[in-house]
Scaffold this motif. Structure first.
Motif, PDB file in Angstrom:
ATOM      1  N   GLN A 108      -7.600 -21.666 -45.395  1.00 29.58           N
ATOM      2  CA  GLN A 108      -7.042 -22.760 -46.189  1.00 29.58           C
ATOM      3  C   GLN A 108      -7.747 -24.086 -45.876  1.00 29.58           C
ATOM      4  N   LYS A 109      -8.042 -24.327 -44.604  1.00 30.17           N
ATOM      5  CA  LYS A 109      -8.762 -25.544 -44.230  1.00 30.17           C
ATOM      6  C   LYS A 109     -10.126 -25.583 -44.902  1.00 30.17           C
ATOM      7  N   THR A 110     -10.769 -24.431 -44.999  1.00 28.82           N
ATOM      8  CA  THR A 110     -12.069 -24.353 -45.664  1.00 28.82           C
ATOM      9  C   THR A 110     -11.931 -24.716 -47.142  1.00 28.82           C
ATOM     10  N   LEU A 111     -10.871 -24.223 -47.783  1.00 25.75           N
ATOM     11  CA  LEU A 111     -10.632 -24.565 -49.185  1.00 25.75           C
ATOM     12  C   LEU A 111     -10.418 -26.064 -49.356  1.00 25.75           C
ATOM     13  N   ILE A 112      -9.637 -26.646 -48.465  1.00 27.67           N
ATOM     14  CA  ILE A 112      -9.366 -28.082 -48.540  1.00 27.67           C
ATOM     15  C   ILE A 112     -10.648 -28.875 -48.318  1.00 27.67           C
ATOM     16  N   ALA A 113     -11.429 -28.447 -47.344  1.00 27.04           N
ATOM     17  CA  ALA A 113     -12.697 -29.140 -47.067  1.00 27.04           C
ATOM     18  C   ALA A 113     -13.625 -29.057 -48.277  1.00 27.04           C
ATOM     19  N   ALA A 114     -13.672 -27.918 -48.929  1.00 21.40           N
ATOM     20  CA  ALA A 114     -14.523 -27.759 -50.116  1.00 21.40           C
ATOM     21  C   ALA A 114     -14.034 -28.657 -51.244  1.00 21.40           C
ATOM     22  N   GLU A 115     -12.722 -28.729 -51.397  1.00 24.40           N
ATOM     23  CA  GLU A 115     -12.156 -29.589 -52.438  1.00 24.40           C
ATOM     24  C   GLU A 115     -12.459 -31.056 -52.138  1.00 24.40           C
ATOM     25  N   THR A 116     -12.292 -31.436 -50.891  1.00 22.20           N
ATOM     26  CA  THR A 116     -12.566 -32.820 -50.490  1.00 22.20           C
ATOM     27  C   THR A 116     -14.028 -33.156 -50.726  1.00 22.20           C
ATOM     28  N   TYR A 117     -14.906 -32.250 -50.354  1.00 20.99           N
ATOM     29  CA  TYR A 117     -16.337 -32.466 -50.566  1.00 20.99           C
ATOM     30  C   TYR A 117     -16.625 -32.625 -52.051  1.00 20.99           C
ATOM     31  N   GLY A 118     -16.060 -31.739 -52.857  1.00 20.57           N
ATOM     32  CA  GLY A 118     -16.269 -31.810 -54.299  1.00 20.57           C
ATOM     33  C   GLY A 118     -15.760 -33.102 -54.891  1.00 20.57           C
ATOM     34  N   SER A 119     -14.619 -33.583 -54.405  1.00 13.81           N
ATOM     35  CA  SER A 119     -14.068 -34.851 -54.889  1.00 13.81           C
ATOM     36  C   SER A 119     -14.968 -36.016 -54.521  1.00 13.81           C
ATOM     37  N   ARG A 120     -15.495 -35.996 -53.299  1.00 11.51           N
ATOM     38  CA  ARG A 120     -16.396 -37.080 -52.868  1.00 11.51           C
ATOM     39  C   ARG A 120     -17.669 -37.076 -53.698  1.00 11.51           C
ATOM     40  N   VAL A 121     -18.201 -35.887 -53.962  1.00  7.19           N
ATOM     41  CA  VAL A 121     -19.421 -35.788 -54.768  1.00  7.19           C
ATOM     42  C   VAL A 121     -19.160 -36.321 -56.172  1.00  7.19           C
ATOM     43  N   ALA A 122     -18.009 -35.964 -56.739  1.00  4.51           N
ATOM     44  CA  ALA A 122     -17.676 -36.441 -58.084  1.00  4.51           C
ATOM     45  C   ALA A 122     -17.523 -37.959 -58.101  1.00  4.51           C
ATOM     46  N   ALA A 123     -16.842 -38.498 -57.082  1.00  4.55           N
ATOM     47  CA  ALA A 123     -16.665 -39.959 -57.011  1.00  4.55           C
ATOM     48  C   ALA A 123     -18.014 -40.646 -56.844  1.00  4.55           C
ATOM     49  N   ARG A 124     -18.859 -40.086 -56.007  1.00  2.00           N
ATOM     50  CA  ARG A 124     -20.192 -40.654 -55.792  1.00  2.00           C
ATOM     51  C   ARG A 124     -20.991 -40.591 -57.093  1.00  2.00           C
ATOM     52  N   GLY A 125     -20.860 -39.494 -57.804  1.00  4.27           N
ATOM     53  CA  GLY A 125     -21.552 -39.347 -59.081  1.00  4.27           C
ATOM     54  C   GLY A 125     -21.084 -40.367 -60.096  1.00  4.27           C
ATOM     55  N   ALA A 126     -19.793 -40.642 -60.099  1.00  2.53           N
ATOM     56  CA  ALA A 126     -19.260 -41.639 -61.020  1.00  2.53           C
ATOM     57  C   ALA A 126     -19.820 -43.021 -60.696  1.00  2.53           C
ATOM     58  N   MET A 127     -19.942 -43.326 -59.395  1.00  3.05           N
ATOM     59  CA  MET A 127     -20.499 -44.619 -58.989  1.00  3.05           C
ATOM     60  C   MET A 127     -21.978 -44.707 -59.350  1.00  3.05           C
ATOM     61  N   VAL A 128     -22.704 -43.648 -59.105  1.00  2.00           N
ATOM     62  CA  VAL A 128     -24.139 -43.626 -59.399  1.00  2.00           C
ATOM     63  C   VAL A 128     -24.353 -43.781 -60.897  1.00  2.00           C
ATOM     64  N   GLY A 129     -23.501 -43.168 -61.684  1.00  3.79           N
ATOM     65  CA  GLY A 129     -23.630 -43.234 -63.131  1.00  3.79           C
ATOM     66  C   GLY A 129     -23.195 -44.559 -63.719  1.00  3.79           C
ATOM     67  N   GLY A 130     -22.664 -45.426 -62.894  1.00  2.00           N
ATOM     68  CA  GLY A 130     -22.246 -46.742 -63.364  1.00  2.00           C
ATOM     69  C   GLY A 130     -20.990 -46.703 -64.208  1.00  2.00           C
ATOM     70  N   SER A 131     -20.206 -45.678 -64.039  1.00  2.00           N
ATOM     71  CA  SER A 131     -18.984 -45.564 -64.816  1.00  2.00           C
ATOM     72  C   SER A 131     -17.933 -46.498 -64.249  1.00  2.00           C
ATOM     73  N   GLY A 132     -17.678 -47.571 -64.951  1.00  2.00           N
ATOM     74  CA  GLY A 132     -16.680 -48.520 -64.485  1.00  2.00           C
ATOM     75  C   GLY A 132     -15.336 -48.275 -65.099  1.00  2.00           C
ATOM     76  N   GLY A 133     -15.237 -47.337 -66.003  1.00  2.00           N
ATOM     77  CA  GLY A 133     -13.972 -47.077 -66.672  1.00  2.00           C
ATOM     78  C   GLY A 133     -13.691 -45.606 -66.750  1.00  2.00           C
ATOM     79  N   PRO A 134     -12.890 -45.223 -67.716  1.00  3.02           N
ATOM     80  CA  PRO A 134     -12.490 -43.831 -67.832  1.00  3.02           C
ATOM     81  C   PRO A 134     -13.515 -42.966 -68.569  1.00  3.02           C
ATOM     82  N   ASN A 135     -14.773 -43.303 -68.488  1.00  5.40           N
ATOM     83  CA  ASN A 135     -15.804 -42.524 -69.167  1.00  5.40           C
ATOM     84  C   ASN A 135     -16.073 -41.260 -68.364  1.00  5.40           C
ATOM     85  N   PHE A 136     -15.300 -40.241 -68.634  1.00  8.46           N
ATOM     86  CA  PHE A 136     -15.377 -39.001 -67.862  1.00  8.46           C
ATOM     87  C   PHE A 136     -16.715 -38.311 -68.050  1.00  8.46           C
ATOM     88  N   GLN A 137     -17.239 -38.326 -69.257  1.00  3.03           N
ATOM     89  CA  GLN A 137     -18.502 -37.634 -69.525  1.00  3.03           C
ATOM     90  C   GLN A 137     -19.643 -38.192 -68.684  1.00  3.03           C
TER      91      GLN A 137
END
Length: 129
Positions: free
Chosen positions: A88-117
């Motif tokens: 379960q800890k491994t699953l949580i760690a994978a989810e956390t990693y995935g969330s951080r990558v997504a957040a980092r991707g949103a910042m890199v993409g310059g998404s300042g709003g709800p532009n999910f795409q």
């Protein structure tokens, strides 16, 4: 559907968790049985070489092996529970990693709003997919 599967894996009372732990215990039991049979065979060979196959020493040694086997096997259930908690800890760690990558991707993409795409494209680019 994916979220339901994730939740099922996070709840230790689900059928998935019970089957996972049962499989863990079965694997441990099979390995212990294999090791026990080898130890018994080695003991039989050793005692045979010494000519004491039907002695109290041999009986005592076999009894000690059986006790050691039982002592090891009694902990399998708690070990399975602990191993599932690690899973379960491994699953949580994978989810956390995935969330951080997504957040980092949103910042890199310059998404300042709800532009999910834009966030999605940047996230995919960030993980190299």
């Amino acid at each position: 559907e994916e979220m339901a599967m994730y939740r099922q894996r996070m709840d230790p009372s689900t059928s998935f968790a019970q089957e996972w732990q049962t499989a863990y215990i079965d694997d441990k039991t099979n390995e212990l049985e294999k090791q026990f049979r080898k130890a018994e065979a080695d003991l039989a060979v050793t005692m045979s070489r010494r000519g004491i196959t039907d002695s109290t020493i041999t009986t005592s040694a076999r009894s000690s092996l059986a006790k050691a086997k039982a002592d090891l096997a009694k902990d399998f259930k708690s070990q399975a529970y602990q191993a599932y908690a690690e899973y379960q800890k491994t699953l949580i760690a994978a989810e956390t990693y995935g969330s951080r990558v997504a957040a980092r991707g949103a910042m890199v993409g310059g998404s300042g709003g709800p532009n999910f795409q834009a966030a999605l494209k940047s996230s995919v680019k960030a993980v190299g997919a």
